[in-house]
Design an enzyme around this catalytic site. Structure first.
Site, PDB file in Angstrom:
ATOM      1  N   GLU A   1      12.824 -14.998 -17.580  1.00  0.00           N
ATOM      2  CA  GLU A   1      12.234 -13.578 -17.435  1.00  0.00           C
ATOM      3  C   GLU A   1      10.928 -13.223 -18.714  1.00  0.00           C
ATOM      4  O   GLU A   1      10.248 -12.551 -18.070  1.00  0.00           O
ATOM      5  CB  GLU A   1      13.314 -12.810 -17.681  1.00  0.00           C
TER       6      GLU A   1
ATOM      7  N   LYS B   1       3.901  -3.028  -7.660  1.00  0.00           N
ATOM      8  CA  LYS B   1       5.258  -2.848  -7.783  1.00  0.00           C
ATOM      9  C   LYS B   1       6.189  -2.750  -6.805  1.00  0.00           C
ATOM     10  O   LYS B   1       7.295  -3.473  -6.890  1.00  0.00           O
ATOM     11  CB  LYS B   1       5.549  -1.281  -8.685  1.00  0.00           C
TER      12      LYS B   1
ATOM     13  N   TRP C   1      -3.050  -2.239  -1.529  1.00  0.00           N
ATOM     14  CA  TRP C   1      -3.073  -3.949  -2.074  1.00  0.00           C
ATOM     15  C   TRP C   1      -3.289  -4.835  -0.937  1.00  0.00           C
ATOM     16  O   TRP C   1      -2.586  -4.849   0.195  1.00  0.00           O
ATOM     17  CB  TRP C   1      -1.477  -4.134  -2.469  1.00  0.00           C
TER      18      TRP C   1
ATOM     19  N   ARG D   1       2.013   0.900  -5.726  1.00  0.00           N
ATOM     20  CA  ARG D   1       2.285   0.109  -4.581  1.00  0.00           C
ATOM     21  C   ARG D   1       0.910  -0.727  -4.179  1.00  0.00           C
ATOM     22  O   ARG D   1       0.649  -1.484  -3.172  1.00  0.00           O
ATOM     23  CB  ARG D   1       2.503   1.079  -3.393  1.00  0.00           C
TER      24      ARG D   1
ATOM     25  N   HIS E   1      12.347 -34.701 -19.789  1.00  0.00           N
ATOM     26  CA  HIS E   1      12.243 -35.438 -18.358  1.00  0.00           C
ATOM     27  C   HIS E   1      10.929 -34.981 -17.807  1.00  0.00           C
ATOM     28  O   HIS E   1      10.798 -35.098 -16.258  1.00  0.00           O
ATOM     29  CB  HIS E   1      13.535 -35.014 -17.567  1.00  0.00           C
TER      30      HIS E   1
ATOM     31  N   LYS F   1       7.619 -11.829 -17.684  1.00  0.00           N
ATOM     32  CA  LYS F   1       6.737 -10.962 -18.255  1.00  0.00           C
ATOM     33  C   LYS F   1       5.232 -10.985 -18.585  1.00  0.00           C
ATOM     34  O   LYS F   1       4.304 -10.462 -18.508  1.00  0.00           O
ATOM     35  CB  LYS F   1       7.698 -10.126 -19.210  1.00  0.00           C
TER      36      LYS F   1
ATOM     37  N   CYS G   1       0.955  -0.982  -0.103  1.00  0.00           N
ATOM     38  CA  CYS G   1       0.029  -0.065  -0.033  1.00  0.00           C
ATOM     39  C   CYS G   1       0.980   1.227  -0.009  1.00  0.00           C
ATOM     40  O   CYS G   1       2.171   1.187   0.280  1.00  0.00           O
ATOM     41  CB  CYS G   1      -0.981   0.029   1.346  1.00  0.00           C
TER      42      CYS G   1
ATOM     43  N   ASN H   1       0.630   1.299   6.162  1.00  0.00           N
ATOM     44  CA  ASN H   1       1.394   0.449   5.219  1.00  0.00           C
ATOM     45  C   ASN H   1       2.196  -0.602   5.987  1.00  0.00           C
ATOM     46  O   ASN H   1       2.789  -0.042   7.023  1.00  0.00           O
ATOM     47  CB  ASN H   1       2.223   1.391   4.145  1.00  0.00           C
ATOM     48  N   GLY H   2       2.261  -1.948   5.685  1.00  0.00           N
ATOM     49  CA  GLY H   2       2.778  -2.850   6.339  1.00  0.00           C
ATOM     50  C   GLY H   2       1.776  -3.972   6.729  1.00  0.00           C
ATOM     51  O   GLY H   2       0.879  -3.965   6.291  1.00  0.00           O
TER      52      GLY H   2
ATOM     53  N   GLU I   1       2.738 -12.072 -16.054  1.00  0.00           N
ATOM     54  CA  GLU I   1       2.276 -11.245 -15.161  1.00  0.00           C
ATOM     55  C   GLU I   1       1.252 -10.073 -16.040  1.00  0.00           C
ATOM     56  O   GLU I   1       0.393  -9.592 -15.203  1.00  0.00           O
ATOM     57  CB  GLU I   1       3.467 -10.485 -14.334  1.00  0.00           C
TER      58      GLU I   1
HETATM   59  C1  G6P Z   1       7.297  -7.154  -7.709  1.00  0.00           C
HETATM   60  C2  G6P Z   1       7.385  -6.620  -9.064  1.00  0.00           C
HETATM   61  C3  G6P Z   1       8.323  -6.959  -9.896  1.00  0.00           C
HETATM   62  C4  G6P Z   1       9.858  -7.030  -9.263  1.00  0.00           C
HETATM   63  C5  G6P Z   1       9.785  -7.708  -7.749  1.00  0.00           C
HETATM   64  C6  G6P Z   1      11.169  -7.162  -7.011  1.00  0.00           C
HETATM   65  O1  G6P Z   1       7.202  -8.489  -7.999  1.00  0.00           O
HETATM   66  O2  G6P Z   1       6.092  -6.510  -9.601  1.00  0.00           O
HETATM   67  O3  G6P Z   1       8.571  -6.269 -11.193  1.00  0.00           O
HETATM   68  O4  G6P Z   1      10.902  -7.585 -10.128  1.00  0.00           O
HETATM   69  O5  G6P Z   1       8.686  -7.019  -7.343  1.00  0.00           O
HETATM   70  O6  G6P Z   1      10.898  -5.844  -6.857  1.00  0.00           O
HETATM   71  P1  G6P Z   1      12.324  -4.897  -6.536  1.00  0.00           P
HETATM   72  O7  G6P Z   1      11.920  -3.580  -6.417  1.00  0.00           O
HETATM   73  O8  G6P Z   1      12.987  -5.523  -5.375  1.00  0.00           O
HETATM   74  O9  G6P Z   1      13.294  -5.338  -7.640  1.00  0.00           O
END
Ligand code: G6P
Length: 586
Positions: free
Chosen positions: A458, A581, A72, A26, A481, A462, A2, A98-99, A465
């Site tokens: 990766e 994020k 969130w 957030r 396998h 992407k 949040c 927040n927390g 998500e």
């Molecule tokens: C979240 C974001 C990702 C990011 C990850 C780690 O899951 O959606 O995009 O890679 O956190 O975040 P950081 O800020 O520690 O790179």
């Protein structure tokens, strides 16, 4: 998780809304605001993004004091009842949090027994009920002994133009000028409004009014805080001509390489690179979450080529549970775009307490991770707003390349300049064609070997998500396998093959897929003959460059593939469902 914000001054609604828009990365499950007016509270709450709240507050135009929140969901469903701000029993005070309050159930039980009624299911509401009806510094301080977990809290009462705050583990910053003050989870809220801010540390609490800011420590002593300047360039978040931040951020790839070159030419960073005397360490750990973890895997590849050391890559959420050897011979890199990811912070503290040398690889230079680590290397990517990390990944990989080269005392600048010249952002119409085909699929596989397997991981992250397509990455040699059992007719399998050493073997694995009816898509930088071409249903050629940079070149194309697929599906790639994020809870 949040984002929280509090404000005193002119145009309180406007300032809170603009701050919330900057904090929305957030979380965007619900947004709420309370403004104090005529010794009463004006309360507005909406489910969904800040845009919904904006519609709901059109009629409010006051100066004064207020707090706001973007959520969130952690405890309790996404609903108006669970939307912040939360109120005390008699509604005399309210707060945003927040927390996570880990002992909230116990605390709630006690309060319920006393006859206190709750409206929602959140842990945060418990804090409002504990604070009671009269805000005071004493009561705010008491929270530290009562609450377990993490919290940043901002609270107001009905009749005083004051903001009270407390911070433990979750971030909190205060900006100020003559006639206005703002307290928020992230200094990006201050952009364009303030020039100076303070960073609140764990265990600190206090009061903000137009007369000044009072910050206290756990000994109830007033703390003299260091004033930092807001770096406007770092916090600018213009979308320019782009509809979504994600595409804008992918398109910044070249300018980020320029930023990195500029910064890493400077004596200060050259000195820091040199002081990291690799000879002093036996083991290297690279720790991060999500995309940052994948950047760690790329870093491991670079380091392995240059160093004869044990190099481990760990997911931050697992790090403290693993039996890692951590002592003063361990060098630990903590990779984080935001510098606020709770799991990464916990892992960092864990390593530090065991005597390891800790280095942050961060984008947000003012972040918690930067402050805790022994040293940090900035990735110079500029503010990243889209939830799915793109440009930060590219920048993190480049910083690991720089570190690896500098460990060997080799020049990295000229190679980076050459790479930047060659870097291609891809052929959009070709990528869009493939995206359009994928947008009708519900499963996609990515395969590759070595560094191409990391790119596959990766790329799958992407795609899943932001499109919610089931995307799975596998080492191509491992298919037989287990995963091959999932291949049926028409399933798209994206073959990432940029490494000449493994190309022939990857092709064999791809043909095993084809024999079972899978649709083959090739992403390669290697010249191919007609026979190979005929075996693939779709081919995207990646521009050739120094092989060390191929994972960066290829991920840009695959990031765009995920982006165009999401857009084709009518989804907002910047705000994927259920995600945020900055993940400030463990
Ligand atoms: C979240 C974001 C990702 C990011 C990850 C780690 O899951 O959606 O995009 O890679 O956190 O975040 P950081 O800020 O520690 O790179």
């Amino acid at each position: 998780m949040c984002g929280i914000i509090g404000y005193i001054g002119k145009n309180v609604k406007k300032n809170l809304i603009e701050g919330l828009e900057r904090l929305e990365y957030r979380g965007y499950d619900s947004a709420g605001m309370v403004i104090q007016y005529n010794n009463n509270f004006i309360v507005r709450k909406t489910v969904g993004s800040v845009d919904n709240l904006k519609e709901n507050v059109k009629d409010i135009e006051f100066d004064g004091v207020g707090i706001a929140h973007t959520r969130w969901a952690t405890h309790g469903k996404i609903s108006l009842e669970n939307c912040h701000p939360h109120f005390s029993f008699k509604n005399e005070i309210c707060l945003v949090h927040n927390g996570i309050i880990e002992n909230f159930e116990k605390l709630k039980e006690k309060l319920v027994k006393k006859g206190i009624k709750f409206y929602g299911e959140t842990d945060s509401e418990v804090v409002a009920k504990i604070l009671g009806e009269n805000l005071s510094l004493k009561k705010i301080k008491k929270l530290f002994s009562l609450l377990e977990g993490s919290f940043s809290i901002v609270s107001i009462s009905k009749n005083k133009k004051e903001l009270f705050f407390a911070k433990y583990k979750s971030p909190l910053y205060i900006a100020f000028k003559e006639k206005s003050m703002m307290v928020a989870s992230d200094p990006s809220c201050f952009f364009g409004k303030f020039n100076k801010y303070l960073t609140i540390d764990d265990g600190e609490y206090g009061k903000i009014s137009l007369n000044g800011i009072e910050v206290y420590n756990q000994d109830s002593q007033m703390v003299e805080k260091k004033v930092s300047k807001i770096k406007t360039k770092e916090l600018a978040d213009d979308k320019n001509k782009f509809k979504y931040y994600m595409l804008k951020e992918i398109n910044e790839s070249k300018s980020i390489i320029d930023n990195i070159i500029e910064r890493y030419k400077q004596s200060q960073l050259i000195f820091r690179l040199k002081s990291l005397n690799i000879k002093n360490f036996n083991r290297i750990y690279l720790v991060g979450c999500g995309t940052a973890y994948h950047a760690g895997l790329v870093g491991q590849m670079y380091f392995k080529e240059m160093l004869e050391k044990d190099i481990f890559v760990c997911k931050a959420s697992e790090f403290i549970f693993e039996k890692n050897i951590l002592d003063n011979k361990s060098l630990c890199f903590f990779i984080s775009q935001s510098g606020e990811t709770a799991d990464t912070i916990t892992a960092l503290k864990f390593a530090k307490n065991r005597g390891a040398k800790t280095i942050a690889i961060v984008n947000a230079e003012y972040s918690t991770i930067t402050r805790i680590a022994d040293d940090f290397f900035p990735i110079c990517a500029g503010l990243e707003k889209a939830v799915a990390s793109t440009k930060a990944y590219l920048a993190q990989c480049i910083i690991f390349y720089i570190l690896a080269k500098s460990f060997k005392n080799e020049d990295f600048i000229s190679n980076l300049i050459t790479f930047k010249g060659k870097l291609s952002l891809g052929n959009n119409s070709l990528i869009k064609r493939l995206a359009s085909y994928l947008s009708y699929k519900d499963k996609v596989f990515f395969i590759g070997r070595g560094i191409d397997y990391i790119t596959s991981l990766e790329a799958a992250l992407k795609l899943k998500e932001i499109t919610y397509i089931y995307a799975f990455a596998e080492c191509s040699g491992e298919l037989k396998h287990g995963t091959l059992a999932l291949i049926e007719k028409e399933i798209p399998v994206i073959v990432v093959a940029t490494d000449k050493k493994t190309f022939a073997k990857v092709l064999n694995n791809a043909y095993e897929v084809k024999a079972r009816g899978g649709k083959l898509i090739l992403i390669t930088s290697i010249a191919i003959n007609k026979e190979i071409k005929d075996n693939f249903d779709f081919i995207i050629k990646i521009r050739r460059c120094d092989e060390k940079f191929l994972p960066i070149q290829s991920i840009i194309i695959l990031q765009k593939l995920a982006y165009f697929t999401a857009v084709k599906m009518g989804l907002n790639p910047d705000m994927p469902r259920n995600l945020a994020k900055s993940v400030t809870v463990e």
